[in-house]
Enzyme design. Structure first.
Site, mmCIF file in Angstrom:
data_model
loop_
_atom_site.group_PDB
_atom_site.id
_atom_site.type_symbol
_atom_site.label_atom_id
_atom_site.label_comp_id
_atom_site.label_asym_id
_atom_site.label_seq_id
_atom_site.Cartn_x
_atom_site.Cartn_y
_atom_site.Cartn_z
ATOM 1 N N ASN A 268 23.321 73.905 30.574
ATOM 2 C CA ASN A 268 24.199 74.619 31.503
ATOM 3 C C ASN A 268 25.560 74.897 30.876
ATOM 4 O OD1 ASN A 268 22.529 74.812 33.714
ATOM 5 N ND2 ASN A 268 23.237 72.911 34.641
ATOM 6 N N ASP A 428 59.830 21.399 57.267
ATOM 7 C CA ASP A 428 59.200 20.446 56.359
ATOM 8 C C ASP A 428 59.847 19.070 56.532
ATOM 9 O OD1 ASP A 428 57.711 19.363 54.236
ATOM 10 O OD2 ASP A 428 59.354 19.761 52.835
ATOM 11 N N ASN A 433 64.190 14.139 53.238
ATOM 12 C CA ASN A 433 64.889 15.311 53.781
ATOM 13 C C ASN A 433 64.111 15.984 54.911
ATOM 14 O OD1 ASN A 433 67.167 15.303 51.971
ATOM 15 N ND2 ASN A 433 65.743 15.948 50.352
ATOM 16 N N ASN A 531 49.358 18.519 58.077
ATOM 17 C CA ASN A 531 49.783 17.587 57.029
ATOM 18 C C ASN A 531 50.408 18.341 55.858
ATOM 19 O OD1 ASN A 531 48.512 16.479 54.224
ATOM 20 N ND2 ASN A 531 49.419 14.827 55.432
ATOM 21 N N ASP A 532 51.421 17.769 55.214
ATOM 22 C CA ASP A 532 52.132 18.478 54.154
ATOM 23 C C ASP A 532 51.249 18.805 52.950
ATOM 24 O OD1 ASP A 532 51.922 15.858 53.361
ATOM 25 O OD2 ASP A 532 54.065 15.534 53.039
#
Length: 560
Positions: A268, A428, A433, A531-532
């Site tokens: 083609n 937190d 702290n 929980n942290d």
């Protein structure tokens, strides 16, 4: 079929009544190359045979008008069709840019032709770049478009072009049930889709030529027998031109080694076609005793050649579509036809990267005879298409509608949501702290506050509330909208209830503490507690080193 006939009769009756029984449907058929003419010609003959319903205008463009590709417009004249317009639209070149320029040239020339013809509907076939120019011009000039062979899947850029034409077209004629489902999935109106089959099958399934040997001898030589020759037709893959040219080299090497008489058709008009022709000449194909290289074979004769061949090889859609009607073995090379529905006569060599692979495929397929396949049609496509054309009501709105699946309503937003940064308050509680921060949805800390963690429950809770209220007030000044509060604390936590079950000795008086009640009462915000260690792991999963990782361990250290 019975249902469709009844429906068609009713629509025809209504259309004739609305049009005053006098208006003929003016149909423009535009053909770009030898391949699409083989599909459009049966429809054109059908339209011409019913002059009481239709007026036919034929527009010829693309490779039909190029000498290197056989000046195939002549076969349209030989079929006794009057060509209304010839448009030279091919820009000769070696790369993809030439195709783009050809589309541009067609877009420049077509408006004048369509203004003169003023067709009611234009019939466009397939997935060639020329067809995209036709569909674009007609759509922008408010001419209805009937697209033939939409909804099919194959490889290369053809897929994208085919689907683009589908979105421009108002009516669709598809060949297989899968193609019909694809069109529906593409949000096309089911009432404007006709599952008719491939028009070329009307000719294929009725093709009976007792004198086929004279056709074979004319193209391949006097000494050739049926099932003892190969037809090769391979085109460049425009998305990977270098690889497709290399594959063509390997194919020719394999055919030379296989040592059977072979008819090779020129490719083609596509980016890379000239390089493929150079490869043929470099290998001496045009002068090799086992090869016949031709630019074009009339479709009637081509049918007989593939019907009685020992094998067809290449990457043409003709191999995976039309040839199945005869059960002739086919070797489909590369990815150009990936996704096409095929019969059992087709052997795919997707990664045709060595001569040995192609040669082995030839050894497996050559000379076999498979059951005839009717995946793409049953020989009755044209009558269905003519009925479909007669059912078109020109008084219907031209603007096409898309049938989108139901979706959920969008949640409306006010200007505050758009202008403000969506954020959360983070609390937190550690052994030393107490920290509170404004954190954006992207995990960025906008502002942070730190105090020593009080020793008693009452002082601690009072300080948490005080710091949260101050942070919430400050959020307005920094253009943040607080959506909720997250509390990270040492100790064992019931996150569902928002209760600290008990903690270590470092956080005194911190057992059986309900945090979900007092903070929402003060801030009118939802509160989550965990929980942290869990909070740290969740943060790593969302914003840190755990992003995109299925399993990982988070280890945190702190006071104690």
């Amino acid at each position: 079929e019975v249902y469709f006939k009844n429906l068609s009769k009713q629509k025809q009756k209504k259309v004739m009544e609305k049009n005053g029984n006098s208006h003929k449907l003016r149909v423009c058929v535009a053909t770009c190359n030898r391949a699409d003419y083989s599909k459009l010609a049966p429809i054109m003959f059908g339209i011409k045979a019913e002059p009481q319903f239709f007026e036919l205008d034929v527009v010829v463009l693309g490779s039909h008008l190029i000498d290197d590709y056989g000046n195939t417009y002549r076969m349209i004249e030989q079929d006794d069709f009057d060509i209304h317009t010839r448009l030279h639209t091919i820009v000769r070149g070696e790369d993809e840019a030439a195709m783009v320029e050809s589309v541009g040239l067609a877009l420049v020339k077509l408006p004048d032709v369509l203004n003169r013809l003023k067709p009611d509907i234009m019939i466009v076939h397939g997935d060639r770049f020329d067809a995209l120019a036709l569909a674009t011009s007609a759509a922008l000039m408010n001419i209805r478009i009937l697209h033939i062979e939409g909804g099919e899947v194959s490889g290369t850029i053809d897929d994208s072009i085919r689907h683009a034409i589908t979105k421009l077209a108002h009516y669709h004629v598809c060949c297989t049930r899968s193609a019909e489902q694809h069109l529906i999935a593409m949000c096309e109106d089911h009432d404007r889709i006709l599952l008719a089959g491939c028009p070329s099958y009307d000719k294929l399934l009725s093709a009976k030529n007792k004198d086929y040997m004279s056709i074979i001898c004319m193209w391949l030589g006097e000494d050739v027998k049926t099932r003892d020759y190969i037809v090769a037709l391979q085109h460049p893959v425009t998305t990977d031109i270098k690889h497709s040219i290399k594959m063509f080299e390997l194919t020719l090497d394999a055919l030379i080694s296989f040592n059977k008489r072979t008819l090779v058709l020129f490719p083609n008009v596509d980016a890379g076609d000239k390089e493929m022709v150079r490869v043929m000449r470099k290998k001496g194909i045009e002068h090799h005793p086992n090869f016949r290289a031709v630019k074009h074979v009339p479709f009637d004769q081509f049918i007989q050649l593939v019907a009685h061949a020992g094998c067809m090889i290449g990457n043409s859609s003709c191999g995976v579509r039309e040839v199945g009607a005869f059960g002739t073995p086919v070797i489909n090379l590369g990815t150009r036809q990936t996704g096409r529905e095929t019969g059992e006569n087709v052997l795919h060599v997707r990664d045709a990267d060595t001569q040995d692979k192609i040669l082995h495929a030839l050894q497996l397929q050559f000379g076999k005879q498979y059951p005839c396949s009717k995946i793409y049609g049953d020989g009755n496509a044209v009558p269905r298409i003519l009925k479909f054309l007669k059912s078109i009501d020109l008084k219907e709105p031209l603007q096409k509608k898309f049938c989108f699946p139901p979706v959920k309503d969008n949640i409306s937003q006010d200007i505050d949501h758009i202008l403000e940064t969506q954020s959360a308050l983070a609390v937190d509680l550690g052994g030393t702290n107490l920290r509170v921060a404004i954190v954006s949805m992207k995990g960025e800390i906008v502002k942070k506050y730190t105090q020593l963690n009080p020793k008693t429950y009452e002082d601690r809770l009072e300080l948490i509330l005080k710091m949260c209220v101050e942070a919430a007030s400050e959020a307005v000044n920094v253009n943040c909208r607080i959506l909720g509060v997250g509390i990270s604390t040492g100790g064992r936590v019931n996150p569902r209830e928002g209760i600290v079950l008990h903690s270590t000795k470092l956080i005194q008086e911190w057992s059986s503490v309900d945090l979900r009640t007092p903070i929402p009462d003060a801030l009118h915000l939802p509160v989550w507690v965990d929980n942290d260690g869990n909070c740290a792991a969740l943060a790593e999963r969302k914003f840190g080193h755990g992003k995109g990782i299925e399993n990982f361990v988070t280890l945190i250290t702190g006071t104690g």
